[in-house]
Design an enzyme around this catalytic site. Structure first.
Site, PDB file in Angstrom:
ATOM      1  N   GLU A   7       0.829  -1.196   0.000  1.00 22.19           N
ATOM      2  CA  GLU A   7       0.000   0.000   0.000  1.00 22.19           C
ATOM      3  C   GLU A   7       0.870   1.256   0.000  1.00 22.19           C
ATOM      4  O   GLU A   7       1.662   1.472   0.921  1.00 22.19           O
ATOM      5  CB  GLU A   7      -0.912  -0.014   1.220  1.00 22.19           C
ATOM      6  N   LEU A  16      -5.962  -1.449  -0.822  1.00 16.19           N
ATOM      7  CA  LEU A  16      -5.872  -1.485   0.637  1.00 16.19           C
ATOM      8  C   LEU A  16      -6.492  -2.786   1.136  1.00 16.19           C
ATOM      9  O   LEU A  16      -7.575  -2.813   1.731  1.00 16.19           O
ATOM     10  CB  LEU A  16      -6.580  -0.283   1.251  1.00 16.19           C
ATOM     11  N   GLU A  19      -4.854  -6.338   2.788  1.00 13.58           N
ATOM     12  CA  GLU A  19      -3.696  -7.154   3.162  1.00 13.58           C
ATOM     13  C   GLU A  19      -3.831  -8.587   2.666  1.00 13.58           C
ATOM     14  O   GLU A  19      -2.832  -9.229   2.325  1.00 13.58           O
ATOM     15  CB  GLU A  19      -3.507  -7.121   4.680  1.00 13.58           C
ATOM     16  N   GLN A  43       1.504  -2.488   5.793  1.00 10.66           N
ATOM     17  CA  GLN A  43       1.790  -1.111   6.188  1.00 10.66           C
ATOM     18  C   GLN A  43       2.015  -0.930   7.685  1.00 10.66           C
ATOM     19  O   GLN A  43       2.860  -0.137   8.099  1.00 10.66           O
ATOM     20  CB  GLN A  43       0.668  -0.197   5.707  1.00 10.66           C
ATOM     21  N   PHE A  44       1.274  -1.667   8.521  1.00 16.17           N
ATOM     22  CA  PHE A  44       1.494  -1.673   9.971  1.00 16.17           C
ATOM     23  C   PHE A  44       1.260  -3.084  10.488  1.00 16.17           C
ATOM     24  O   PHE A  44       0.421  -3.822   9.969  1.00 16.17           O
ATOM     25  CB  PHE A  44       0.547  -0.693  10.692  1.00 16.17           C
ATOM     26  N   HIS A  71      -1.436  -0.142  15.556  1.00 18.96           N
ATOM     27  CA  HIS A  71      -0.297   0.181  14.700  1.00 18.96           C
ATOM     28  C   HIS A  71       1.038  -0.320  15.268  1.00 18.96           C
ATOM     29  O   HIS A  71       2.011  -0.391  14.526  1.00 18.96           O
ATOM     30  CB  HIS A  71      -0.209   1.692  14.469  1.00 18.96           C
TER      31      HIS A  71
END
Length: 325
Positions: A29, A58, A60, A82-83, A129
């Site tokens: 992403e 977006l 996963e 991304q996290f 996160h």
């Protein structure tokens, strides 16, 4: 050598491998034109083109599925989540499909995938996160789990991960991305996966740790040195496979061990380290092995995370406890 932050070292490793091997692909992403939310991939799409460095939806699960499919066709994907808190949506693709690919196909297919994701606290990030989820991955057979603590190791281990024929989950601590610089060789070099590093020699007690807790533990060791306590600090670097041999050699020398982790206390990497020490070196211990870890709660909101995370004072207290046993 160049002076690099960890984020620069990670980007340099990906640049080296993209240039060396045309089968290496990078996707996730916002990794393309934007260069990633932390700019870990900044400039790589411009250098290698949209066919090799590209954005994904977006989703996963789609990122994980794409990585598995491309790996079976001879590519070496670098898939960014991304996290870390977002890996749940991709755990089937990571822990079931990629991890079992070689086994379930009888060696016909491999899954040379590097999953990268930011992890770790102390940065006051939003919920989900920074959760320390490495334990989920370590317990999955077939996946190697790498967690560097400095720029030199980050580059060398990431190159090793990309070249590995097994899936590797590469964890990048948020608080280490830009916190300091270190000397990093230009060009290609590797750091062996599965080999720990003694970052500080000592004779009275061994501290086993990884990630940002390496630096926290070194601060504790420096504080104890003022009172004549000599602390050895081992940076695991790789959580799976675990380098128990380096740990055992240190235990034979110091006879006391403290294990420090940023993840919640129960069933984590620390528990596995202690179990293996008991199996292989219990007769060398002069005190029970102690864990320093956060409590078994969900990761707290930013306002109180500093009270939740281990700090040098808690590590000093734990070390004194095993020394006074």
């Amino acid at each position: 050598m160049a002076q690099m932050t960890m984020i620069q070292a990670i980007k340099d490793a990906m640049r080296v491998e993209l240039a060396r091997d045309p089968n290496v692909l990078l996707f996730g992403e916002d990794v393309g034109h934007v260069g990633g939310v932390f700019r870990a991939t900044e400039g790589l799409q411009g250098e290698f083109g949209e066919d090799r460095v590209f954005d994904t939806p977006l989703a996963e699960s789609a990122i994980g599925g794409l990585a598995v499919g491309m790996a079976t066709q001879g590519f070496r994907p670098i898939a960014e989540i991304q996290f870390v808190g977002f890996i749940y949506e991709a755990l089937d693709q990571i822990c079931v499909q990629a991890a079992r690919m070689r086994y379930r196909s009888g060696g016909r297919y491999q899954a040379p995938i590097t999953f990268r994701t930011p992890i770790g606290g102390g940065v006051k990030a939003a919920e989900l996160h920074t959760d320390p989820l490495e334990g989920l991955l370590v317990q999955t057979p077939g996946i190697k789990v790498v967690y560097p603590s400095n720029p030199y190791d980050a580059k060398g281990l990431l190159i090793s991960a990309i070249r590995d024929n097994d899936p590797v989950f590469f964890l990048e601590h948020l608080n280490l991305y830009r916190s300091f610089r270190a000397e990093v060789p230009e060009g290609e070099y590797t750091v062996e996966i599965g080999k720990a590093n003694v970052v500080r020699e000592g004779k009275d007690v061994t501290v086993v740790t990884y990630g940002a807790m390496v630096h926290t533990s070194l601060k504790a060791a420096e504080e104890l040195e003022k009172s004549g306590v000599s602390v050895e600090v081992i940076d695991l670097r790789t959580l799976m496979p675990l380098d128990i041999d380096t740990i055992v050699e240190s235990v034979k020398k110091t006879n006391r061990v403290v294990v420090v982790q940023e993840a919640q206390k129960t069933s984590g990497v620390a528990a596995e380290v202690i179990a293996q020490i008991n199996e292989k070196a219990i007769l060398h211990l002069e005190a029970p092995v102690l864990r320093i870890a956060p409590p078994d709660t969900v990761y707290p909101f930013a306002q109180i995370e500093d009270q939740w995370l281990p700090n040098p004072a808690r590590i000093v207290s734990g070390i004194r406890k095993v020394l006074d046993f």
